[in-house]
Design an enzyme around this catalytic site. Structure first.
Site, short mmCIF file in Angstrom:
data_model
loop_
_atom_site.label_atom_id
_atom_site.label_comp_id
_atom_site.label_asym_id
_atom_site.label_seq_id
_atom_site.Cartn_x
_atom_site.Cartn_y
_atom_site.Cartn_z
N GLY A 167 5.31 -14.34 1.91
CA GLY A 167 5.30 -14.74 3.30
C GLY A 167 6.06 -13.80 4.24
N LYS A 193 -0.60 -24.13 0.00
CA LYS A 193 0.72 -24.73 0.27
C LYS A 193 0.56 -26.03 1.07
CE LYS A 193 2.73 -20.15 -0.01
NZ LYS A 193 3.90 -19.31 0.24
N ASN A 242 -3.41 -20.22 -2.58
CA ASN A 242 -2.40 -21.29 -2.57
C ASN A 242 -2.23 -21.74 -1.12
OD1 ASN A 242 -0.14 -22.89 -2.71
ND2 ASN A 242 1.28 -21.24 -3.25
N GLU A 276 5.26 -12.80 -8.62
CA GLU A 276 5.46 -12.94 -7.18
C GLU A 276 6.91 -12.63 -6.83
OE1 GLU A 276 2.23 -15.66 -5.39
OE2 GLU A 276 3.93 -16.91 -5.88
N SER A 301 2.34 -11.62 0.01
CA SER A 301 1.84 -10.91 1.19
C SER A 301 0.58 -10.09 0.92
CB SER A 301 2.94 -10.05 1.82
OG SER A 301 3.98 -10.87 2.31
N HIS A 320 6.20 -22.02 -8.99
CA HIS A 320 6.21 -21.20 -7.76
C HIS A 320 7.64 -21.09 -7.26
CE1 HIS A 320 5.54 -19.98 -3.63
NE2 HIS A 320 4.35 -19.58 -4.01
N GLU A 364 8.87 -21.33 -4.46
CA GLU A 364 9.28 -22.38 -3.50
C GLU A 364 9.66 -23.66 -4.24
OE1 GLU A 364 5.83 -22.08 -0.97
OE2 GLU A 364 6.52 -20.10 -0.33
#
Ligand code: PEP
Length: 245
Positions: free
Chosen positions: A170, A10, A8, A164, A208, A94, A96
């Site tokens: 991250g 992003k 991904n 996730e 991560s 996701h 985010e």
């Protein structure tokens, strides 16, 4: 089951960066690979990357899609548009998107359904926040997100789940193998209860994953691959994760 390692990207990469990364991966994937490979570039790069990965072992996906096929939705792109560019997958839900764009389970469900209509495989993301984990709510949150955002009629081959944990994305922190195994087992049980071939639906771990921790994570039961953010922006790191599978 054959694992899937998905990158991904992003909101990263100008055209030259994306092309260089995709070309490096295609070169590495000239020989048969032990896992399936997927890259999900930002929408601006998909057409360029489609031309680079065409005919290779690297598949292409979007990072999000709108639930509608077309219309007055400024700034959005549809599953049909992704399909038109050569995508085979699309990430939906996701964290985010759930956090920064207020996407609810109902919105994610509608997007996943739109993907299925276009014969795109939705990668439906689920995962708890740090506060939810600390409160002992991890399984309830994940099971609720699965129930609310995975469409009926999906099946192995047309659906991927990505677990996730929000606190792992991250941050450089990952769950311990037994913690991640517990969640993946619960996801497997939920899929098996709901779908005849739920045992064969791929469940990716994301958060991560890097070249160092991939081997340990990828050998946990019911982990069928990885959704990789930061480490997917470097061809060598992404490749090392693929090799760990
Ligand atoms: C992600 O955002 O899907 C992700 C897994 O990111 P990272 O690998 O950077 O934690």
């Amino acid at each position: 089951m054959r694992k899937l390692v998905a990158g991904n990207w992003k909101m990263n990469g100008l055209r030259a960066d994306g092309a260089a990364l995709a070309e490096a991966l295609v070169a590495k994937a000239m020989a048969p690979t032990a896992c399936d490979l997927l890259v999900c570039p930002p929408a601006t790069l998909i057409a360029d990357i489609a031309a680079i990965v065409k005919g290779s072992r690297v598949a292409l996906g979007g990072q999000d899609c709108h639930a509608e096929t077309k219309g007055a939705h400024t700034g959005d792109i549809s599953a049909a548009m992704l399909k038109d560019l050569g995508c085979a997958y699309v990430i939906v839900g996701h964290s985010e998107r759930r956090t920064n764009h207020g996407e609810t389970d109902a919105i994610v469900l509608a997007k996943a359904k739109a993907a299925l209509v276009q014969n795109l495989v939705p990668i439906v993301c689920v995962g708890e926040t740090a506060a939810q984990r600390d409160a002992g709510q991890t399984l309830a949150i994940v099971e609720g997100q699965l129930a609310g955002s995975v469409p009926d009629g999906a099946a192995a081959g047309t659906l991927v789940i990505a677990y996730e944990p929000v606190w792992a994305i991250g941050t450089g922190r990952t769950p311990k193998p037994d913690e991640v195994a517990e969640v993946h087992a619960a996801i497997r049980a939920a899929l098996s209860a709901r779908f005849a071939n739920g045992a064969a639906v791929r469940i990716l771990y994301g958060g991560s994953v890097n070249a160092k921790n991939a081997a340990e994570l990828m050998h946990v039961a019911n982990i069928d691959g990885a959704l990789v953010g930061g480490a997917s922006l470097d061809a060598a790191s992404f490749w090392a994760i693929a090799e760990a599978c």
